[in-house]
Design an enzyme around this catalytic site. Structure first.
Site, mmCIF file in Angstrom:
data_model
loop_
_atom_site.group_PDB
_atom_site.id
_atom_site.type_symbol
_atom_site.label_atom_id
_atom_site.label_comp_id
_atom_site.label_asym_id
_atom_site.label_seq_id
_atom_site.Cartn_x
_atom_site.Cartn_y
_atom_site.Cartn_z
ATOM 1 N N HIS A 265 0.876 -1.187 0.000
ATOM 2 C CA HIS A 265 0.000 0.000 0.000
ATOM 3 C C HIS A 265 0.912 1.236 0.000
ATOM 4 C CE1 HIS A 265 -3.423 2.460 0.617
ATOM 5 N NE2 HIS A 265 -3.757 2.155 1.858
ATOM 6 N N HIS A 306 -1.574 -2.267 -9.861
ATOM 7 C CA HIS A 306 -2.536 -1.688 -8.931
ATOM 8 C C HIS A 306 -3.756 -2.578 -8.847
ATOM 9 C CE1 HIS A 306 -5.070 1.242 -6.894
ATOM 10 N NE2 HIS A 306 -3.938 1.805 -6.532
ATOM 11 N N ASP A 364 3.193 5.746 -7.046
ATOM 12 C CA ASP A 364 4.323 5.687 -6.123
ATOM 13 C C ASP A 364 5.654 5.544 -6.822
ATOM 14 O OD1 ASP A 364 2.930 6.078 -3.840
ATOM 15 O OD2 ASP A 364 2.353 3.986 -3.652
HETATM 16 N N1 CMC Z 1 5.692 -7.237 -10.212
HETATM 17 C C1 CMC Z 1 5.573 -8.451 -10.812
HETATM 18 N N2 CMC Z 1 4.418 -9.106 -10.960
HETATM 19 C C2 CMC Z 1 3.314 -8.529 -10.477
HETATM 20 C C3 CMC Z 1 3.344 -7.276 -9.824
HETATM 21 C C4 CMC Z 1 4.591 -6.623 -9.712
HETATM 22 N N3 CMC Z 1 4.670 -5.420 -9.130
HETATM 23 N N4 CMC Z 1 2.097 -6.929 -9.439
HETATM 24 C C5 CMC Z 1 1.306 -7.942 -9.819
HETATM 25 N N5 CMC Z 1 2.027 -8.904 -10.439
HETATM 26 C C6 CMC Z 1 1.489 -10.120 -11.083
HETATM 27 C C7 CMC Z 1 1.005 -11.137 -10.060
HETATM 28 O O1 CMC Z 1 2.040 -12.041 -9.712
HETATM 29 C C8 CMC Z 1 -0.101 -11.809 -10.831
HETATM 30 O O2 CMC Z 1 0.470 -12.676 -11.773
HETATM 31 P P1 CMC Z 1 -0.334 -14.033 -12.215
HETATM 32 O O3 CMC Z 1 -1.638 -13.576 -12.797
HETATM 33 O O4 CMC Z 1 0.578 -14.692 -13.214
HETATM 34 O O5 CMC Z 1 -0.484 -14.839 -10.950
HETATM 35 C C9 CMC Z 1 -0.743 -10.663 -11.628
HETATM 36 O O6 CMC Z 1 0.331 -9.717 -11.820
HETATM 37 C C10 CMC Z 1 -1.906 -9.997 -10.933
HETATM 38 O O7 CMC Z 1 -1.445 -9.470 -9.699
HETATM 39 P P2 CMC Z 1 -2.199 -9.537 -8.302
HETATM 40 O O8 CMC Z 1 -1.175 -9.657 -7.208
HETATM 41 O O9 CMC Z 1 -3.287 -10.556 -8.368
HETATM 42 O O10 CMC Z 1 -2.863 -8.104 -8.252
HETATM 43 P P3 CMC Z 1 -3.461 -7.424 -6.977
HETATM 44 O O11 CMC Z 1 -4.540 -6.545 -7.494
HETATM 45 O O12 CMC Z 1 -3.815 -8.423 -5.932
HETATM 46 O O13 CMC Z 1 -2.224 -6.580 -6.392
HETATM 47 C C11 CMC Z 1 -0.705 -4.814 -5.978
HETATM 48 C C12 CMC Z 1 -2.020 -5.229 -6.645
HETATM 49 C C13 CMC Z 1 -0.572 -3.288 -6.046
HETATM 50 C C14 CMC Z 1 -0.696 -5.237 -4.487
HETATM 51 C C15 CMC Z 1 0.468 -5.495 -6.724
HETATM 52 O O14 CMC Z 1 0.443 -5.136 -8.105
HETATM 53 C C16 CMC Z 1 1.824 -5.153 -6.123
HETATM 54 O O15 CMC Z 1 2.225 -5.768 -5.126
HETATM 55 N N6 CMC Z 1 2.546 -4.122 -6.710
HETATM 56 C C17 CMC Z 1 3.781 -3.666 -6.145
HETATM 57 C C18 CMC Z 1 3.509 -2.811 -4.917
HETATM 58 C C19 CMC Z 1 3.034 -1.411 -5.274
HETATM 59 O O16 CMC Z 1 3.601 -0.745 -6.114
HETATM 60 N N7 CMC Z 1 1.973 -0.974 -4.543
HETATM 61 C C20 CMC Z 1 1.467 0.389 -4.660
HETATM 62 C C21 CMC Z 1 0.096 0.492 -5.235
HETATM 63 S S1 CMC Z 1 -0.264 2.212 -5.634
HETATM 64 C C22 CMC Z 1 -0.441 2.969 -4.096
HETATM 65 C C23 CMC Z 1 -1.721 2.709 -3.410
HETATM 66 O O17 CMC Z 1 -2.795 3.027 -3.999
HETATM 67 O O18 CMC Z 1 -1.693 2.223 -2.260
#
Ligand code: CMC
Length: 429
Positions: A265, A306, A364
């Site tokens: 987050h 995201h 971010d």
């Molecule tokens: N790097 C590599 N792979 C990723 C990433 C990443 N940053 N984010 C998602 N994936 C992959 C994930 O492994 C999954 O792959 P598969 O479909 O093959 O299993 C796919 O993309 C979908 O991801 P998810 O984890 O199901 O997506 P989510 O909606 O649950 O998670 C997230 C969203 C923001 C937690 C995640 O993208 C992440 O951890 N990003 C890095 C942390 C980050 O930058 N967070 C800030 C968000 S913006 C600020 C805010 O609003 O708080």
């Protein structure tokens, strides 16, 4: 508004009719409140398909990359408004006219100082404590200092607590930084704008008061606007949940700060810089991209992806422009870390793994680079996010308390033991 209905067919039971509610824009929602009578609950860990409340504050269309506050697009607010105006909008529902704005700015400025005794609270922390650890403590501690605004059922108390929080967060954030540096804490200056005052309290010292660069103050103000609110994210939902028990606003915001701290987050902007340090050099990018794609490796590319935006993060577009302005103002051109960041951005926008999963740079990614360029240490990044998001949290808290609400109490799918009897200690295996 409910005019359509959904029918749920449960094997061996009578069908259940559920109202469908329609908002102003966005998908309709199935009202499952009456489902309990059928002996069932819904199961939705992570709230992937659940609206936890009704709200009029912020609307996001993740597929189209739209973010509206009280109907106004974030791009327009970033261009034509300023942070305090955006605060007024979030808190009150409308943009202020000139007189209302002057009054609001003056009220906020009247509350920028914190109780003098709060300073001694800092001495209980190690100087090397993470600034977010100190923020959780000192913001929660505000409840012990402002007893005159803690009646959550009194709209005037709610109002004054909201203003106090917006006004005092920059002061507290700068105090946290100064404490970590071992420098004297700076008092706020009410002749400066909100963003200028923050930079003054962060970077000036009693022996040297330097003028604040208008470009950097504008960039700071933009960072505040772009982080002001984001609908029912993890920290806002935490604030609502804490508030639903009747907890006081300062305690609720402290809970929000704790939820924001996590790297998935608000901690992501700090994690971006830590990741860039870890990658170290452009020559290592391929190795780290492979790690990010490897399902057996927990490494993720921080600052990408995201939960809601599956097309583009509209805040990132504005932030990228501000990023260019700041780097230009500061004359930063050949910074190796920046070169690394830009190369990662390029890869994420073209590599099929990232494109197929819509893993675009998020807000971010760019805010981390800007804050670093301004000279703000990495460990303070999430504190700045918390400072800016406080108005969103408190707007949601006020909205919840202004109409009938219930304590937030999710149910569960229990998969533990059925009832069993205790075996005497001597007979246990
Ligand atoms: N790097 C590599 N792979 C990723 C990433 C990443 N940053 N984010 C998602 N994936 C992959 C994930 O492994 C999954 O792959 P598969 O479909 O093959 O299993 C796919 O993309 C979908 O991801 P998810 O984890 O199901 O997506 P989510 O909606 O649950 O998670 C997230 C969203 C923001 C937690 C995640 O993208 C992440 O951890 N990003 C890095 C942390 C980050 O930058 N967070 C800030 C968000 S913006 C600020 C805010 O609003 O708080």
């Amino acid at each position: 508004m409910a005019d359509k209905k959904a029918q749920l067919i449960i094997e061996g039971a009578a069908p259940v009719e559920l109202p469908i509610l329609t908002g102003t824009v966005g998908p309709d929602v199935i009202d499952v409140r009456g489902l309990g009578a059928s002996g069932h609950f819904t199961f939705d860990p992570g709230f992937m398909a659940t609206a936890s409340c009704e709200s009029k504050i912020t609307y996001i269309d993740g597929d189209k990359g739209v973010l509206l506050h009280r109907g106004y697009p974030i791009e327009q607010l970033a261009e034509q408004s300023d942070y305090l105006e955006t605060c007024y909008l979030l808190l009150n529902g409308e943009l202020p006219n000139a007189e209302q704005k002057a009054q609001f700015v003056s009220t906020v400025k009247n509350h920028t100082m914190v109780h003098e005794q709060l300073k001694s609270f800092f001495n209980g922390f190690r100087r090397d404590a993470h600034p977010m650890a100190v923020m959780c403590g000192v913001v929660g501690a505000l409840s012990a200092f402002y007893h005159d605004s803690l009646d959550i059922n009194n709209p005037q108390h709610r109002e004054i607590s909201a203003v106090r929080l917006v006004a005092k967060m920059p002061t507290l954030a700068a105090m946290v930084y100064k404490y970590s540096m071992g420098q004297p804490m700076m008092y706020p200056r009410n002749d400066l704008s909100y963003a200028e005052n923050f930079l003054h309290m962060m970077f000036n010292t009693p022996c040297e008061i330097k003028p604040i660069s208008p470009v950097l103050a504008k960039a700071m103000d933009r960072i505040f606007i772009l982080h002001a609110d984001h609908e029912q994210n993890a920290s806002t939902s935490t604030v609502r949940l804490a508030g639903s028990s009747g907890a006081n606003p300062f305690a609720c915001i402290a809970a929000g700060i704790a939820a924001l701290w996590g790297p998935a987050h608000g901690g992501a902007n700090e994690a971006v810089l830590t990741m860039l340090d870890e990658i170290g050099d452009v020559s290592n990018i391929d190795k780290f991209i492979a790690k990010a794609k490897d399902k057996n490796d927990p490494f993720k590319l921080m600052g990408f992806g995201h939960r809601v935006y599956k097309n583009r993060d509209p805040r990132a577009t504005v932030m990228k422009q501000t990023c260019d302005e700041v780097l230009n103002e500061l004359g930063i051109k050949n910074d190796p870390q920046l070169e690394l960041a830009m190369r990662l951005e390029e890869i994420a926008l073209t590599d099929p793994y990232f494109v197929e999963r819509s893993l675009y740079p998020n807000v971010d990614f760019y805010s981390g680079i800007i804050l670093k360029a301004i000279g703000i240490p990495t460990s303070m990044f999430t504190v700045i996010f918390a400072l800016a998001r406080t108005v969103g949290w408190i707007s949601h808290w006020k909205e919840m308390l202004s109409s009938p609400y219930k304590i937030g109490r999710p149910r569960q799918l229990y998969t533990g033991y059925e009832q069993r009897d205790i075996v005497e200690l001597k007979d246990r295996k």
